[in-house]
Design a protein around this motif. Structure first.
Motif, short mmCIF file in Angstrom:
data_model
loop_
_atom_site.label_atom_id
_atom_site.label_comp_id
_atom_site.label_asym_id
_atom_site.label_seq_id
_atom_site.Cartn_x
_atom_site.Cartn_y
_atom_site.Cartn_z
N GLU A 1 -3.10 42.21 6.12
CA GLU A 1 -3.64 42.61 4.82
C GLU A 1 -2.73 43.62 4.12
OE1 GLU A 1 -7.56 43.11 2.43
OE2 GLU A 1 -7.03 41.69 3.95
N LEU A 2 -2.17 44.53 4.87
CA LEU A 2 -1.28 45.54 4.29
C LEU A 2 -0.04 44.90 3.67
CD1 LEU A 2 -0.68 48.55 3.84
CD2 LEU A 2 0.38 48.60 6.09
N GLY A 3 0.53 43.95 4.34
CA GLY A 3 1.71 43.25 3.81
C GLY A 3 1.40 42.49 2.53
N ARG A 4 0.24 41.83 2.52
CA ARG A 4 -0.16 41.10 1.31
C ARG A 4 -0.42 42.06 0.15
NH1 ARG A 4 -4.95 38.03 2.00
NH2 ARG A 4 -5.49 39.27 3.78
N ALA A 5 -1.07 43.18 0.45
CA ALA A 5 -1.35 44.18 -0.60
C ALA A 5 -0.04 44.73 -1.15
CB ALA A 5 -2.20 45.30 -0.03
N ARG A 6 0.92 44.96 -0.28
CA ARG A 6 2.23 45.45 -0.71
C ARG A 6 2.91 44.46 -1.65
NH1 ARG A 6 4.13 46.92 4.55
NH2 ARG A 6 3.28 48.99 4.64
N GLN A 7 2.85 43.18 -1.31
CA GLN A 7 3.46 42.15 -2.15
C GLN A 7 2.78 42.07 -3.52
OE1 GLN A 7 3.20 38.65 0.29
NE2 GLN A 7 5.36 38.80 0.86
N VAL A 8 1.46 42.12 -3.53
CA VAL A 8 0.72 42.06 -4.79
C VAL A 8 1.05 43.29 -5.64
CG1 VAL A 8 -1.59 42.16 -5.81
CG2 VAL A 8 -1.14 40.63 -3.89
N TRP A 9 1.07 44.46 -5.02
CA TRP A 9 1.37 45.70 -5.74
C TRP A 9 2.79 45.66 -6.29
CZ3 TRP A 9 5.06 49.45 -4.51
CH2 TRP A 9 5.01 50.60 -5.31
N THR A 10 3.76 45.22 -5.48
CA THR A 10 5.15 45.15 -5.92
C THR A 10 5.31 44.19 -7.09
OG1 THR A 10 5.91 45.65 -3.68
CG2 THR A 10 7.52 44.67 -5.17
N GLY A 11 4.62 43.08 -7.04
CA GLY A 11 4.69 42.11 -8.13
C GLY A 11 4.16 42.65 -9.44
N LYS A 12 3.16 43.50 -9.38
CA LYS A 12 2.55 44.03 -10.60
C LYS A 12 3.22 45.33 -11.06
CE LYS A 12 -0.84 44.60 -13.65
NZ LYS A 12 -1.06 43.75 -14.79
N PHE A 13 3.46 46.25 -10.12
CA PHE A 13 3.94 47.58 -10.51
C PHE A 13 5.35 47.86 -9.99
CE2 PHE A 13 -0.71 47.91 -10.31
CZ PHE A 13 -0.97 48.29 -11.61
N GLY B 1 -9.42 42.70 -4.14
CA GLY B 1 -10.14 42.55 -2.88
C GLY B 1 -9.56 43.28 -1.70
N PHE B 2 -8.69 44.25 -1.93
CA PHE B 2 -8.13 45.02 -0.83
C PHE B 2 -8.99 46.25 -0.59
CE2 PHE B 2 -4.50 42.67 -2.56
CZ PHE B 2 -4.09 42.01 -1.41
N GLY B 3 -9.10 46.64 0.68
CA GLY B 3 -9.92 47.78 1.07
C GLY B 3 -9.27 49.11 0.75
N GLY B 4 -10.09 50.16 0.75
CA GLY B 4 -9.63 51.50 0.40
C GLY B 4 -8.53 52.02 1.31
N ASP B 5 -8.63 51.78 2.61
CA ASP B 5 -7.60 52.26 3.53
C ASP B 5 -6.26 51.58 3.27
OD1 ASP B 5 -8.73 49.87 4.40
OD2 ASP B 5 -8.28 50.28 6.52
N VAL B 6 -6.28 50.30 2.97
CA VAL B 6 -5.06 49.56 2.67
C VAL B 6 -4.46 50.05 1.35
CG1 VAL B 6 -4.14 47.26 2.11
CG2 VAL B 6 -5.78 47.53 3.97
N ILE B 7 -5.31 50.28 0.36
CA ILE B 7 -4.84 50.76 -0.94
C ILE B 7 -4.15 52.12 -0.79
CG2 ILE B 7 -5.59 51.57 -3.21
CD1 ILE B 7 -7.79 49.39 -3.06
N ARG B 8 -4.79 53.02 -0.04
CA ARG B 8 -4.19 54.34 0.17
C ARG B 8 -2.83 54.24 0.86
NH1 ARG B 8 -9.48 55.52 0.60
NH2 ARG B 8 -9.62 55.14 2.84
N LYS B 9 -2.72 53.39 1.85
CA LYS B 9 -1.45 53.22 2.56
C LYS B 9 -0.36 52.70 1.62
CE LYS B 9 -3.30 52.49 7.16
NZ LYS B 9 -3.56 51.50 8.23
N VAL B 10 -0.69 51.72 0.81
CA VAL B 10 0.29 51.14 -0.11
C VAL B 10 0.72 52.16 -1.15
CG1 VAL B 10 0.64 49.42 -1.93
CG2 VAL B 10 -0.44 48.77 0.21
N LEU B 11 -0.22 52.88 -1.74
CA LEU B 11 0.11 53.79 -2.84
C LEU B 11 0.68 55.12 -2.37
CD1 LEU B 11 -2.85 53.16 -5.29
CD2 LEU B 11 -0.57 52.16 -5.29
N ASN B 12 0.43 55.51 -1.13
CA ASN B 12 0.94 56.80 -0.66
C ASN B 12 2.30 56.71 0.01
OD1 ASN B 12 -1.22 58.25 -1.64
ND2 ASN B 12 -2.39 58.04 0.26
N GLU B 13 2.77 55.50 0.29
CA GLU B 13 4.07 55.39 0.93
C GLU B 13 5.17 55.41 -0.12
OE1 GLU B 13 4.25 50.52 1.34
OE2 GLU B 13 3.79 51.75 3.08
N THR B 14 6.34 55.86 0.26
CA THR B 14 7.47 55.84 -0.66
C THR B 14 8.07 54.44 -0.62
OG1 THR B 14 9.02 56.57 1.04
CG2 THR B 14 7.97 58.28 -0.31
N PRO B 15 8.74 54.01 -1.67
CA PRO B 15 9.29 52.65 -1.71
C PRO B 15 10.24 52.33 -0.54
CG PRO B 15 9.37 53.61 -3.88
CD PRO B 15 8.90 54.68 -2.94
#
Length: 149
Positions: free
Chosen positions: A98-110, A131-145
């Motif tokens: 799920e984290l990898g998919r969230a990262r791909q979706v986030w990278t595609g948009k932002f 449809g991504f959970g809060g813990d996954v969202i925090r991990k994606v947005l808090n990590e550096t590129p």
């Protein structure tokens, strides 16, 4: 022009794409009684033209790259697919990344880390709507590129 039979309508719908049993029943409802529709759906199932399992697997396979597990579960539940069938389809697709998919979706948009709290909230809302959970969202947005590479 002759009236199209329920069976023919069902086959036409299934020829376009897989449908869940509940979806197909809803589409056939204006054209027959509940008993007639149930008979046609049972026959389609016997002929292996109608399968909730196959529908769920195809749905997950087609949407998993863009949506989180929660969204996939919700969409399939809205289409009348049983919870155990949904769980099996998600497991078959390998929904543990799920984290990898969230990262791909986030990278595609932002693609760039949020600069302030307002931007962080905007990006978080976007991922949550997918449809991504809060813990996954925090991990994606808090990590550096550099960490995602």
């Amino acid at each position: 022009m002759a009236e199209i039979s329920l069976r023919e309508r069902a086959v036409r719908h299934l020829a376009r794409r897989d449908h869940s049993r509940a979806e197909l029943a809803r589409k056939l409802a204006p054209y027959g009684t509940a008993e007639e529709i149930d008979d046609v759906l049972n026959r389609m199932h016997e002929l292996e033209l109608l399968s909730d399992r196959r529908f769920a697997e195809a749905w997950v396979r087609g949407k998993a790259a863009r949506f989180g597990t929660a969204r996939l579960r919700h969409d399939l539940a809205q289409r009348g697919v049983a919870r155990d069938t949904v769980d099996a389809a998600l497991a078959a697709e390998g929904g543990d990344d799920e984290l990898g998919r969230a990262r791909q979706v986030w990278t595609g948009k932002f693609g760039i880390a949020p600069a302030d709290a307002r931007e962080w909230a905007k990006q978080a809302r976007f991922l949550q709507s997918r449809g991504f959970g809060g813990d996954v969202i925090r991990k994606v947005l808090n990590e550096t590129p550099d960490e995602s590479a």
